[in-house]
Design a protein around this motif. Structure first.
Motif, PDB file in Angstrom:
ATOM      1  N   HIS A 259      31.894  41.927   1.157  1.00  0.00           N
ATOM      2  CA  HIS A 259      30.690  41.596   1.340  1.00  0.00           C
ATOM      3  C   HIS A 259      30.578  40.122   1.441  1.00  0.00           C
ATOM      4  N   LEU A 260      31.275  39.419   0.402  1.00  0.00           N
ATOM      5  CA  LEU A 260      31.319  38.149   0.437  1.00  0.00           C
ATOM      6  C   LEU A 260      32.483  37.382   0.275  1.00  0.00           C
ATOM      7  N   PRO A 261      32.919  36.158   0.971  1.00  0.00           N
ATOM      8  CA  PRO A 261      32.105  35.289   1.819  1.00  0.00           C
ATOM      9  C   PRO A 261      32.043  35.944   3.171  1.00  0.00           C
ATOM     10  N   ASN A 262      31.002  35.262   3.871  1.00  0.00           N
ATOM     11  CA  ASN A 262      30.802  35.601   5.155  1.00  0.00           C
ATOM     12  C   ASN A 262      31.750  34.585   6.064  1.00  0.00           C
ATOM     13  N   GLU A 263      31.894  35.049   7.213  1.00  0.00           N
ATOM     14  CA  GLU A 263      32.755  33.905   8.039  1.00  0.00           C
ATOM     15  C   GLU A 263      31.993  32.697   8.261  1.00  0.00           C
ATOM     16  N   ALA A 264      32.754  31.737   8.237  1.00  0.00           N
ATOM     17  CA  ALA A 264      32.028  30.502   8.367  1.00  0.00           C
ATOM     18  C   ALA A 264      30.827  29.978   7.420  1.00  0.00           C
ATOM     19  N   GLN A 265      30.858  30.540   6.303  1.00  0.00           N
ATOM     20  CA  GLN A 265      29.856  30.319   5.349  1.00  0.00           C
ATOM     21  C   GLN A 265      30.199  28.778   4.797  1.00  0.00           C
ATOM     22  N   ILE A 266      29.076  27.973   4.522  1.00  0.00           N
ATOM     23  CA  ILE A 266      29.252  26.817   4.113  1.00  0.00           C
ATOM     24  C   ILE A 266      28.569  26.713   2.654  1.00  0.00           C
TER      25      ILE A 266
ATOM     26  N   SER B 106      42.110  47.478   5.140  1.00  0.00           N
ATOM     27  CA  SER B 106      42.872  46.950   3.787  1.00  0.00           C
ATOM     28  C   SER B 106      43.036  45.472   3.756  1.00  0.00           C
ATOM     29  N   SER B 107      42.674  44.803   4.529  1.00  0.00           N
ATOM     30  CA  SER B 107      42.807  43.341   4.559  1.00  0.00           C
ATOM     31  C   SER B 107      41.938  42.472   5.412  1.00  0.00           C
ATOM     32  N   TYR B 108      41.092  41.420   4.830  1.00  0.00           N
ATOM     33  CA  TYR B 108      40.168  40.725   5.571  1.00  0.00           C
ATOM     34  C   TYR B 108      40.385  39.167   5.247  1.00  0.00           C
ATOM     35  N   THR B 109      40.077  38.650   6.156  1.00  0.00           N
ATOM     36  CA  THR B 109      40.287  36.965   6.082  1.00  0.00           C
ATOM     37  C   THR B 109      39.104  36.298   6.636  1.00  0.00           C
ATOM     38  N   ARG B 110      38.460  35.519   5.678  1.00  0.00           N
ATOM     39  CA  ARG B 110      37.300  34.617   6.007  1.00  0.00           C
ATOM     40  C   ARG B 110      37.587  33.028   6.231  1.00  0.00           C
ATOM     41  N   ASN B 111      37.180  32.408   6.723  1.00  0.00           N
ATOM     42  CA  ASN B 111      37.073  30.823   6.921  1.00  0.00           C
ATOM     43  C   ASN B 111      35.676  30.338   6.399  1.00  0.00           C
ATOM     44  N   ILE B 112      35.919  29.545   5.491  1.00  0.00           N
ATOM     45  CA  ILE B 112      34.863  28.934   4.774  1.00  0.00           C
ATOM     46  C   ILE B 112      34.753  27.303   4.753  1.00  0.00           C
TER      47      ILE B 112
END
Length: 255
Positions: free
Chosen positions: A167-174, A246-252
């Motif tokens: 759910h969080l964080p979103n991709e490219a969230q500042i 089973s795996s997620y990657t987000r850039n913040i």
């Protein structure tokens, strides 16, 4: 006469030796000073992130059912109808339901019925509710999932492996520098301990392990771009599960 020549020669030789000695010492001293100047400065220890586990407020009485799609249906390419039934929980702009398709960033909807224009493919829809602070409700019945296909696509293979919806964080969230980064997710399975898995949260090169379903605040991140990875791992071997979701990657970004 010979005696004076010998004495003069000895004095000259002695003076030359002292001069050479002094020159050598000066050279060595210069070399030592130069080496000291060239010594690298002591590396400053990097600032490490701080992980804090917390339990958001839950509402076990809130119920969410997906009426449409029914599950394992095949639709024509184009508009697909979605319909939900929500009990013991409000629904509106300040309190939307969330829908994630194939593990993508969840979208908010303030109506229980809507349509989405979908291309050919295989889909897993996971819908869930939020608490007052915007965190996912994680109790059984707070969320629902359906698999379906569009345009005759091949269904997902049967798999009982537990999986996540991030759910969080979103991709490219500042985030401002004084605000913690919150990692919030749904766990779809029996439970980490029952399933023999752990939730692994990694920020850059720092890691934190959860043995239960909870949320995590990450503090003390330096300004700039960071990568957050959330994955399920076997509790015994530490090996990452190879399930579809089973795996997620987000850039913040921290400003």
């Amino acid at each position: 006469m010979n005696y004076w020549y010998k004495l003069l020669g000895a004095a000259i030789a002695s003076g030359l030796m002292v001069a050479c000695d002094s020159s050598t010492n000066n050279t060595e001293g210069s070399s030592v000073q130069q080496n000291e100047d060239q010594l690298p400065e002591k590396e400053q220890p990097s600032v490490l992130p701080i992980f804090e586990k917390f339990q958001p407020k839950m509402n076990p009485d809130a119920m969410l059912d997906i009426y449409n799609p029914f599950g394992n249906e095949d639709f024509k390419i184009g508009k697909v109808a979605f319909s939900f039934n929500i009990r013991n929980h409000g629904l509106g702009r300040q309190n939307p339901l969330m829908l994630s398709l194939n593990g993508g960033t969840s979208q908010a909807y303030d109506q229980p019925n809507f349509q989405l224009d979908l291309n050919q493919g295989t889909y897993r829809a996971v819908a869930y509710l939020l608490n007052e602070e915007g965190y996912a409700l994680k109790e059984y019945g707070n969320f629902s999932a359906r698999d379906f296909t569009v345009g005759g696509s091949k269904p997902f293979p049967e798999d009982d492996t537990p999986y996540l919806i991030l759910h969080l964080p979103n991709e490219a969230q500042i985030y401002p520098s004084d605000e913690p980064v919150v990692v919030d997710f749904l766990y779809l399975g029996g439970g980490p301990e029952t399933d023999g898995v752990e939730v692994h949260v990694v920020v850059d090169d720092s890691a934190f392990t959860l043995k239960e379903v909870a949320s995590v605040k990450i503090k003390n991140l330096s300004k700039g771009t960071h990568q957050v990875k959330v994955s399920l791992r076997d509790a015994k071997s530490g090996k990452e599960l190879d399930g579809i979701f089973s795996s997620y990657t987000r850039n913040i970004q921290i400003q």
